[in-house]
Write a protein that holds these residues in place. Sequence first.
Motif, mmCIF file in Angstrom:
data_model
loop_
_atom_site.group_PDB
_atom_site.id
_atom_site.type_symbol
_atom_site.label_atom_id
_atom_site.label_comp_id
_atom_site.label_asym_id
_atom_site.label_seq_id
_atom_site.Cartn_x
_atom_site.Cartn_y
_atom_site.Cartn_z
ATOM 1 N N GLU A 134 0.922 -1.163 -0.078
ATOM 2 C CA GLU A 134 0.060 0.116 0.036
ATOM 3 C C GLU A 134 0.745 1.167 -0.199
ATOM 4 O O GLU A 134 0.407 2.444 -0.913
ATOM 5 C CB GLU A 134 -1.049 -0.060 1.220
ATOM 6 N N ALA A 209 -0.936 5.964 6.838
ATOM 7 C CA ALA A 209 -1.523 4.900 7.210
ATOM 8 C C ALA A 209 -0.732 3.582 6.647
ATOM 9 O O ALA A 209 -0.775 2.607 7.635
ATOM 10 C CB ALA A 209 -2.917 5.018 6.509
ATOM 11 N N THR A 214 -2.258 1.383 9.882
ATOM 12 C CA THR A 214 -3.597 1.813 10.308
ATOM 13 C C THR A 214 -4.597 1.963 8.906
ATOM 14 O O THR A 214 -3.936 1.682 7.861
ATOM 15 C CB THR A 214 -3.569 3.168 10.907
ATOM 16 N N SER A 215 -5.899 1.855 8.996
ATOM 17 C CA SER A 215 -6.799 2.004 8.012
ATOM 18 C C SER A 215 -6.684 3.173 7.096
ATOM 19 O O SER A 215 -6.452 4.357 7.763
ATOM 20 C CB SER A 215 -8.220 1.485 8.213
ATOM 21 N N GLY A 216 -6.986 3.147 5.880
ATOM 22 C CA GLY A 216 -7.340 4.332 5.259
ATOM 23 C C GLY A 216 -6.427 4.520 4.110
ATOM 24 O O GLY A 216 -6.346 5.548 3.219
#
Length: 255
Positions: A134, A209, A214-216
Amino acid sequence: MARLLLRAWWFEVRQLTGSRIYLFTVVVLPLIFASLAHFMFDGSARGQGPLVVAVSAGLMGMWSATITGSGSAINRLRHMEVLELLVASPASSMLTVLPFSLATASLGLYSLTATLVWSALFFGMEMHIAAPAEFLVALPATTLSLGLLGCLMASLFVLYPAAQSLANLLEYPVWMLSGILVPVSSLPQPLEYVSYGLAPTWGVKALIAAATGTSGALSGTALCLGLAALYGVLTYFLMRRFEWLARSAGTLSLR
């Protein structure tokens, strides 16, 4: 068109790497940002981890490289007395400005890499990205958004001869509003709405993130790319309008 953009991008990269002032902005300044940030947060009660501090400092360097390079590129064309010829050519002026902004943003990638390595070597930061896939998706999206935001602002530089001064003026507001220096949630509410309209805000959120797990990250990347595409459309229409205004006012040349 793709070949034109690639050749113009490479030409601008060579131009920028020949400038000592710009190399200081890209090479040295991000390390200064990272060092100051680590020293400030070391004795602070705030919960920013070393990785978040390093990423934020690198993004500061990326935006400095983008906006400074975009302003100096237009200023250099004006001093070389070729800006009038480029504006008068059949091709859209956006094809001139876009490679400049993308070149400065891509060189700004060094800023993020350098601050991460610097922080790991001298400040004991663990080089651990929680979601590397990501992070690698969010990084080029953020770079593209910074380049297109610089391109949007570079359309103003065509209109105003004092392009470099204007570029310096626009450096700090984006740092503040995009969440690089302070969290967006700590800003006054009217400024929060402005921040949500900045593509780098979502790029910063996605990178942090992904780095912290973390999410997002994916949603932030998608919003970042969507706003970047909107910047491209706005730049095209604004460039045509500012070209007409600059021709009418006779401000394309320094003479």
